[in-house]
Design a protein around this motif. Structure first.
Motif, mmCIF file in Angstrom:
data_model
loop_
_atom_site.group_PDB
_atom_site.id
_atom_site.type_symbol
_atom_site.label_atom_id
_atom_site.label_comp_id
_atom_site.label_asym_id
_atom_site.label_seq_id
_atom_site.Cartn_x
_atom_site.Cartn_y
_atom_site.Cartn_z
ATOM 1 N N LEU A 145 0.851 -1.188 0.000
ATOM 2 C CA LEU A 145 0.000 0.000 0.000
ATOM 3 C C LEU A 145 0.885 1.236 0.000
ATOM 4 N N ARG A 146 0.557 2.188 -0.855
ATOM 5 C CA ARG A 146 1.249 3.467 -0.875
ATOM 6 C C ARG A 146 0.215 4.577 -0.786
ATOM 7 N N LEU A 147 0.419 5.498 0.119
ATOM 8 C CA LEU A 147 -0.492 6.624 0.307
ATOM 9 C C LEU A 147 -0.005 7.813 -0.500
ATOM 10 N N ASN A 148 -0.834 8.274 -1.437
ATOM 11 C CA ASN A 148 -0.454 9.426 -2.243
ATOM 12 C C ASN A 148 -1.675 9.920 -2.990
ATOM 13 N N GLU A 149 -1.786 11.222 -3.142
ATOM 14 C CA GLU A 149 -2.887 11.766 -3.932
ATOM 15 C C GLU A 149 -2.648 11.472 -5.414
ATOM 16 N N LEU A 150 -3.720 11.460 -6.172
ATOM 17 C CA LEU A 150 -3.647 11.140 -7.593
ATOM 18 C C LEU A 150 -2.615 11.993 -8.326
ATOM 19 N N ALA A 151 -2.716 13.314 -8.185
ATOM 20 C CA ALA A 151 -1.851 14.219 -8.940
ATOM 21 C C ALA A 151 -0.393 14.131 -8.510
ATOM 22 N N GLY A 152 -0.150 13.587 -7.325
ATOM 23 C CA GLY A 152 1.214 13.508 -6.830
ATOM 24 C C GLY A 152 1.827 12.129 -6.888
ATOM 25 N N THR A 153 1.140 11.172 -7.477
ATOM 26 C CA THR A 153 1.653 9.807 -7.529
ATOM 27 C C THR A 153 2.638 9.638 -8.681
ATOM 28 N N PRO A 154 3.892 9.332 -8.402
ATOM 29 C CA PRO A 154 4.856 9.096 -9.482
ATOM 30 C C PRO A 154 4.511 7.818 -10.248
ATOM 31 N N ARG A 155 4.857 7.803 -11.506
ATOM 32 C CA ARG A 155 4.617 6.631 -12.346
ATOM 33 C C ARG A 155 5.246 5.383 -11.731
ATOM 34 N N GLU A 156 6.465 5.515 -11.231
ATOM 35 C CA GLU A 156 7.170 4.360 -10.677
ATOM 36 C C GLU A 156 6.444 3.799 -9.458
ATOM 37 N N GLU A 157 5.905 4.683 -8.621
ATOM 38 C CA GLU A 157 5.170 4.225 -7.444
ATOM 39 C C GLU A 157 3.912 3.472 -7.854
ATOM 40 N N PHE A 158 3.186 4.022 -8.820
ATOM 41 C CA PHE A 158 1.973 3.361 -9.299
ATOM 42 C C PHE A 158 2.308 1.963 -9.820
ATOM 43 N N LEU A 159 3.367 1.859 -10.616
ATOM 44 C CA LEU A 159 3.725 0.570 -11.203
ATOM 45 C C LEU A 159 4.244 -0.411 -10.158
ATOM 46 N N ASP A 160 4.887 0.086 -9.094
ATOM 47 C CA ASP A 160 5.313 -0.801 -8.008
ATOM 48 C C ASP A 160 4.107 -1.485 -7.367
ATOM 49 N N VAL A 161 3.042 -0.714 -7.146
ATOM 50 C CA VAL A 161 1.837 -1.278 -6.531
ATOM 51 C C VAL A 161 1.166 -2.263 -7.487
ATOM 52 N N VAL A 162 1.107 -1.899 -8.764
ATOM 53 C CA VAL A 162 0.540 -2.805 -9.765
ATOM 54 C C VAL A 162 1.325 -4.119 -9.805
ATOM 55 N N ARG A 163 2.638 -4.020 -9.744
ATOM 56 C CA ARG A 163 3.481 -5.217 -9.862
ATOM 57 C C ARG A 163 3.181 -6.244 -8.769
ATOM 58 N N VAL A 164 3.016 -5.772 -7.547
ATOM 59 C CA VAL A 164 2.771 -6.697 -6.439
ATOM 60 C C VAL A 164 1.301 -7.113 -6.376
ATOM 61 N N ASN A 165 0.414 -6.139 -6.317
ATOM 62 C CA ASN A 165 -0.990 -6.442 -6.036
ATOM 63 C C ASN A 165 -1.726 -7.064 -7.213
ATOM 64 N N GLN A 166 -1.471 -6.544 -8.404
ATOM 65 C CA GLN A 166 -2.221 -6.990 -9.576
ATOM 66 C C GLN A 166 -1.470 -8.065 -10.361
ATOM 67 N N LEU A 167 -0.248 -7.743 -10.784
ATOM 68 C CA LEU A 167 0.538 -8.728 -11.526
ATOM 69 C C LEU A 167 0.801 -9.958 -10.674
ATOM 70 N N GLY A 168 1.116 -9.757 -9.384
ATOM 71 C CA GLY A 168 1.385 -10.890 -8.508
ATOM 72 C C GLY A 168 0.210 -11.837 -8.399
ATOM 73 N N THR A 169 -0.989 -11.282 -8.306
ATOM 74 C CA THR A 169 -2.189 -12.120 -8.240
ATOM 75 C C THR A 169 -2.404 -12.872 -9.547
ATOM 76 N N PHE A 170 -2.225 -12.182 -10.666
ATOM 77 C CA PHE A 170 -2.357 -12.821 -11.973
ATOM 78 C C PHE A 170 -1.368 -13.975 -12.140
ATOM 79 N N LEU A 171 -0.088 -13.720 -11.837
ATOM 80 C CA LEU A 171 0.918 -14.766 -12.002
ATOM 81 C C LEU A 171 0.627 -15.956 -11.104
ATOM 82 N N GLY A 172 0.167 -15.691 -9.881
ATOM 83 C CA GLY A 172 -0.145 -16.779 -8.972
ATOM 84 C C GLY A 172 -1.259 -17.659 -9.490
ATOM 85 N N MET A 173 -2.334 -17.041 -9.954
ATOM 86 C CA MET A 173 -3.436 -17.842 -10.499
ATOM 87 C C MET A 173 -2.990 -18.627 -11.720
#
Length: 262
Positions: A92-120
């Motif tokens: 989990l990363r706390l950040n407002e939409l306009a202040g979220t860096p691309r890298e931070e967004f992709l870090d969260v996607v990598r674990v939460n979303q991609l990780g779930t996909f790869l596991g299934m």
């Protein structure tokens, strides 16, 4: 007979928090559990406490395909098969939409979303080979209701709910049930990072969190990791044998609406 007798379950993010409690409960209910995490020292300690006959720890970065293949192979080598998966790992990363860096967004996607996909994707063939099985994905309250400051987290958890539905449709014919849990505020280090600060006063941290959620949650408190673990047990055991493709909210009534002001 315990409801998970003879089952082999892989749990991600099992070194602490919800994943640890899921692993402990599953072993208590008869399963053999493969605990995975990137927190190796803590994960190994939990597995050792549970005992070599019932638990195995494997390092797993859920965003790495090779780690997934190795974890599933280790499960089969030690216990002979794989019957279930609990995709619990998340960040989990706390950040407002306009202040979220691309890298931070992709870090969260990598674990939460991609990780779930790869596991299934990695687990499904093994579950089918075992005669069927279960996948429990961990989504969130914020997959269903907005919360300021959680754009990346909410986006990934919404994706988890969507992937759960599709996977349930595709895998039902192979005897695999797929469901999602949507926890609200749960008292873990991820939802309250101050718990990890060695300089923090644990009493003050606990009191501050309790006061915050007392105002927001109808039941007047944050949830406990073991309460989420019991839902994971239900969705993994045969008690939920006719349940698939669903999202289960465990949030003390938070999603239902705001409580009356004090």
């Amino acid at each position: 007979m315990p409801p998970l007798t003879g089952r082999v379950i892989l749990v991600t993010g099992a070194a602490r928090g919800q994943g640890e409690q899921e692993a402990r409960l599953f072993v208590a209910e008869g399963a053999r559990v493969v605990l995975t995490d990137v927190l190796d020292e803590r994960g190994k300690a939990v597995a050792e406490e549970l005992g070599a006959d019932s638990a195995l720890y494997v390092h797993l970065d859920v965003g790495e395909e090779g780690d997934w293949a190795a974890a599933v192979a280790a499960a089969k080598e030690r216990f002979g098969k794989l019957d279930g998966l609990v995709n619990n790992a998340g960040i989990l990363r706390l950040n407002e939409l306009a202040g979220t860096p691309r890298e931070e967004f992709l870090d969260v996607v990598r674990v939460n979303q991609l990780g779930t996909f790869l596991g299934m994707r990695e687990a499904a063939p093994e579950l089918a080979a075992a005669g069927g099985g279960t996948i429990v994905n961990t989504a969130s309250y914020v997959a269903l209701a907005g919360m300021a400051g959680l754009t990346a987290y909410a986006a990934t958890k919404g994706a988890v709910v969507a992937m759960t539905r599709v996977a349930a449709l595709e895998l039902a014919g192979r005897g695999i049930r797929v469901n999602a849990m949507c926890p609200g505020a749960i008292d873990t280090p991820m939802s309250n990072p101050a718990l990890l600060d060695p300089a923090a006063d644990p009493v003050r941290v606990a009191e501050g969190m309790a006061g915050f959620y007392r105002k927001l949650v109808p039941m007047g408190r944050a949830g406990r990791p073991e309460e989420v673990a019991r839902l994971a047990l239900f969705l993994t055991a045969d008690d939920s044998s006719y349940v698939t493709g669903q999202q289960f909210v465990v949030d003390g009534g938070w999603l239902a609406g705001a409580p009356m002001p004090a």
